[in-house]
Each structure stands twice: as C-alpha cells, then as structure tokens.
Design a protein around this motif. Structure first.
Motif, mmCIF file in Angstrom:
data_model
loop_
_atom_site.group_PDB
_atom_site.id
_atom_site.type_symbol
_atom_site.label_atom_id
_atom_site.label_comp_id
_atom_site.label_asym_id
_atom_site.label_seq_id
_atom_site.Cartn_x
_atom_site.Cartn_y
_atom_site.Cartn_z
ATOM 1 N N UNK A 178 0.834 -1.193 0.000
ATOM 2 C CA UNK A 178 0.000 0.000 0.000
ATOM 3 C C UNK A 178 0.876 1.254 0.000
ATOM 4 N N UNK A 179 0.219 2.400 -0.099
ATOM 5 C CA UNK A 179 0.969 3.655 -0.095
ATOM 6 C C UNK A 179 1.488 3.966 1.310
ATOM 7 N N UNK A 185 -0.711 3.939 8.908
ATOM 8 C CA UNK A 185 -1.916 3.545 9.649
ATOM 9 C C UNK A 185 -1.802 2.096 10.115
ATOM 10 N N UNK A 186 -1.277 1.235 9.236
ATOM 11 C CA UNK A 186 -1.124 -0.170 9.593
ATOM 12 C C UNK A 186 -0.111 -0.349 10.719
#
Length: 216
Positions: A178-179, A185-186
C-alpha cells in the motif's frame, strides 16, 4: 450446625452469639442493600430511559396493554431479584467459615481449661473428628463457586489468546504493497494490537485467565 447448637452448653452458645452480634450488621446490611438497589433499579431505569420495563427485551407479541404489561414487568423484577439472591450463596459459604471459626474458638477455650487427662484426650478427639457434614457442605459450595469462576475464566482466556493473534494476522497481510499513508496507519494498528485484551479487576485480579484461575 443446628444439632450442635441445640446440644451446646451455655458457654458454647455465648461464643456463637458473640460472632452473631459482631457480624450480623455487616452481612444484614449487605443483603439489604443489594436487594434495595435491585428494586430501586427496577423502578428508576424505566423512568430514566423512557421504557416500559427494567430490562430491554423484545417479545414476539404486543406488550403495550394491560394486564400483559404488568405481568411482564413483575416477571422481570422477579428475575432480577433471583439474580440478587445469588449473593446469599456466598453468604452461606461465609456462614460455614464463621461456624468453623467459632468451633475452633470453643475448642481453644476447652483446651485452656483442661485439668484431667481424659478431658484433654476428649479435646484432641474432637479436633480430629471435625463434623463431616460441615466439610461436605463447604466442599460443595467451594466447587460450585469454582465452576462459576471457570465459566468466566474459559472465554476470558480464549479472548486474550485470540486478541493477541490480531497483530500477527495484520502483519501477514499485504500492507507493504500500500501507499505510505496506509502503511503508517497499519503500523499504528500493529502497535495497538500488540497488547492482548485482558479482563482484570484493578487491585483484586490481575488477569482472568486459566493460569490465574489455577493459581488461586
């Protein structure tokens, strides 16, 4: 207990009465307050939350007419009262312990006043043959209480183990594809998930788990 008290002499009854006078206020107040709080909740909750019944239950029929409303209200109040009465089971366990304590105090007083060898021997025999009925009652109540705690400790322990797997499962996902914003966030989520969900009572129970259950 009743048979022993009926056959007890005046001095032994005085010991029992001392325990009753000393602790009846505490236990009587506890039972009275729990009952009063239950009934107060039955009356106050419907007023505060603007609903007909103390408990939020859905029935498969209409409940907005009499006498159905009154009957269901009384049924819920009775159910809450029965739950409150479970406190009496714990009080019964306390009663057995206080009774045992009183018996040991009576035996202690007998030892202190022993003069003859026969009396001393009688005291020893009384100490060794403690009433089997009291032991059985105590064991039954203890086993019942342990089973109740086990019923809560089992899902609590499972909750702790399953919740600790969330971080590992999240890490195994394709978060690195992902970006940058999503990766941040992860990572924040991973930090939050590293701590397992533990049910505890501050100052009393560190964690409700099998390990804690078996160590008590």
């Amino acid at each position: 207990m009743e048979d022993y008290y009926k056959q007890a002499n005046t001095e032994e009854k005085d010991v029992f009465q001392q325990y009753i006078n000393k602790y009846i206020l505490f236990y009587g107040t506890t039972l009275t307050l729990t009952t009063a709080i239950t009934f107060a909740g039955c009356l106050i909750v419907p007023l505060i939350r603007s609903r007909r019944f103390p408990l939020e239950i859905e029935y498969p029929f209409r409940v907005d007419y009499q006498p159905i409303t009154a009957m269901l209200y009384f049924h819920q109040v009775l159910g809450m009262y029965q739950v409150t009465c479970q406190v009496s089971a714990n009080v019964f366990l306390a009663l057995l312990i206080w009774y045992t304590t009183a018996r040991f105090e009576i035996l202690t007083n007998k030892f202190r006043t022993v003069i003859k060898y026969s009396d001393w021997k009688t005291c020893i025999q009384e100490h060794q043959r403690f009433p089997l009925s009291v032991k059985i009652q105590y064991i039954i109540v203890c086993l019942t209480s342990l089973i109740k705690v086990f019923l809560c400790a089992w899902p609590a322990d499972h909750l702790m183990r399953i919740s600790s797997n969330v971080a590992e499962a999240a890490y195994d996902s394709l978060w690195y594809n992902q970006n940058i914003e999503s990766q941040k966030i992860m990572l924040h989520t991973l930090l939050q998930c590293q701590r397992a969900v533990v049910i505890s009572v501050p100052g009393l129970l560190k964690a409700l788990t099998f390990q804690q259950y078996t160590s008590v």
